[in-house]
Design a protein around this motif. Sequence first.
Motif, PDB file in Angstrom:
ATOM      1  N   ILE A   1       0.833  -1.205   0.000  1.00 19.62           N
ATOM      2  CA  ILE A   1       0.000   0.000   0.000  1.00 19.62           C
ATOM      3  C   ILE A   1       0.864   1.251   0.000  1.00 19.62           C
ATOM      4  O   ILE A   1       0.594   2.225  -0.700  1.00 19.62           O
ATOM      5  N   ALA A   2       1.940   1.229   0.787  1.00 17.78           N
ATOM      6  CA  ALA A   2       2.755   2.422   0.986  1.00 17.78           C
ATOM      7  C   ALA A   2       3.496   2.843  -0.274  1.00 17.78           C
ATOM      8  O   ALA A   2       3.501   4.022  -0.646  1.00 17.78           O
TER       9      ALA A   2
ATOM     10  N   PRO B   1      -2.186   8.157   6.361  1.00 14.86           N
ATOM     11  CA  PRO B   1      -2.091   6.766   6.847  1.00 14.86           C
ATOM     12  C   PRO B   1      -0.758   6.449   7.513  1.00 14.86           C
ATOM     13  O   PRO B   1      -0.703   5.699   8.492  1.00 14.86           O
ATOM     14  N   PHE B   2       0.337   7.059   6.999  1.00 14.32           N
ATOM     15  CA  PHE B   2       1.646   6.800   7.585  1.00 14.32           C
ATOM     16  C   PHE B   2       1.760   7.444   8.976  1.00 14.32           C
ATOM     17  O   PHE B   2       2.340   6.876   9.892  1.00 14.32           O
TER      18      PHE B   2
ATOM     19  N   VAL C   1       1.670   6.742  14.818  1.00 15.73           N
ATOM     20  CA  VAL C   1       1.060   6.995  16.132  1.00 15.73           C
ATOM     21  C   VAL C   1       0.610   5.689  16.771  1.00 15.73           C
ATOM     22  O   VAL C   1       0.813   5.454  17.970  1.00 15.73           O
ATOM     23  N   SER C   2       0.020   4.806  15.969  1.00 11.16           N
ATOM     24  CA  SER C   2      -0.442   3.512  16.478  1.00 11.16           C
ATOM     25  C   SER C   2       0.722   2.685  16.992  1.00 11.16           C
ATOM     26  O   SER C   2       0.651   2.066  18.054  1.00 11.16           O
ATOM     27  N   PHE C   3       1.802   2.677  16.211  1.00  6.21           N
ATOM     28  CA  PHE C   3       2.991   1.913  16.613  1.00  6.21           C
ATOM     29  C   PHE C   3       3.564   2.460  17.920  1.00  6.21           C
ATOM     30  O   PHE C   3       3.937   1.705  18.825  1.00  6.21           O
TER      31      PHE C   3
ATOM     32  N   LEU D   1      -7.563   2.951  16.001  1.00  4.79           N
ATOM     33  CA  LEU D   1      -6.228   3.002  15.411  1.00  4.79           C
ATOM     34  C   LEU D   1      -5.642   1.612  15.164  1.00  4.79           C
ATOM     35  O   LEU D   1      -4.591   1.484  14.553  1.00  4.79           O
ATOM     36  N   GLN D   2      -6.337   0.575  15.630  1.00  7.82           N
ATOM     37  CA  GLN D   2      -5.845  -0.778  15.391  1.00  7.82           C
ATOM     38  C   GLN D   2      -5.889  -1.140  13.911  1.00  7.82           C
ATOM     39  O   GLN D   2      -5.242  -2.093  13.485  1.00  7.82           O
TER      40      GLN D   2
END
Length: 257
Positions: A5-6, A43-44, A49-51, A94-95
Amino acid sequence: MFAYIAVPLVAVSAVVLLVTIPFFRSAAYRYFAAFTLYLFVAPFVLAGVSFALANLCATTQVYSVGFEMRTQDGPVTLVNHITVEDRRNPIRRLQHYYSGSLSMTGKARIATIGPDRTLVTLLSPLGRFDTSGFLRGQLGRKPLDIYIDASGGITRLLLSNRSTPAMLLLPDADTPTGLRTVTPESFADALGPGYSFVRAWVAAAEVEPSVPSSDAIPWWDYETDRPRNNAFSLYAFKLRPDMFSIHETGEAVFLRM
């Protein structure tokens, strides 16, 4: 999945911005460029932030599964320790950008509780589908109606006989010769006069056993999760390898759309 995706997003964003650079003197194009950049970078940022949240909020909890019994020498408590490392994202929404992971490790323990009586306390009961599912169900319990507040502020959640992990009785700790499976109901008959099973419990604390024990069973091969030298058949005793040792890690997923 993250890379699939990235990489296209970065490529498309770069092409769009390069093509529209000559028009940036116009406010409309500047807004368009800012929107395009935000659209592909968001998204990145959310994944980052999620990580960060998953690692900042990481916890390690040691649970104890206790086996209390009476022996000819008095009361005895044997304890298995289960370590749970939780690195899951604490924010549900955010999962989708980074789920985090959960790992669970534990080993059966072996102890001598009397002359010619060695007991191995396994990680799950006989007849259960797998140890991982059993442990998750028991460790996630809440103290509702049945619980015991012991000294030291430790809350012990009682296990029913059906939910009590199985035990193995053998005459010699160094060899499984003469091994037999034991349940709470068969404990007294298997060990003889002066022995009885009292109860089993789970505690969200590292409780120490009352007698010396070890998590290194001499005749168990932890590399292959099999008895050494094919000393006995797991199938014949209705045992599974994960009853002796478990090391499970949930898969962490980026951008789970």
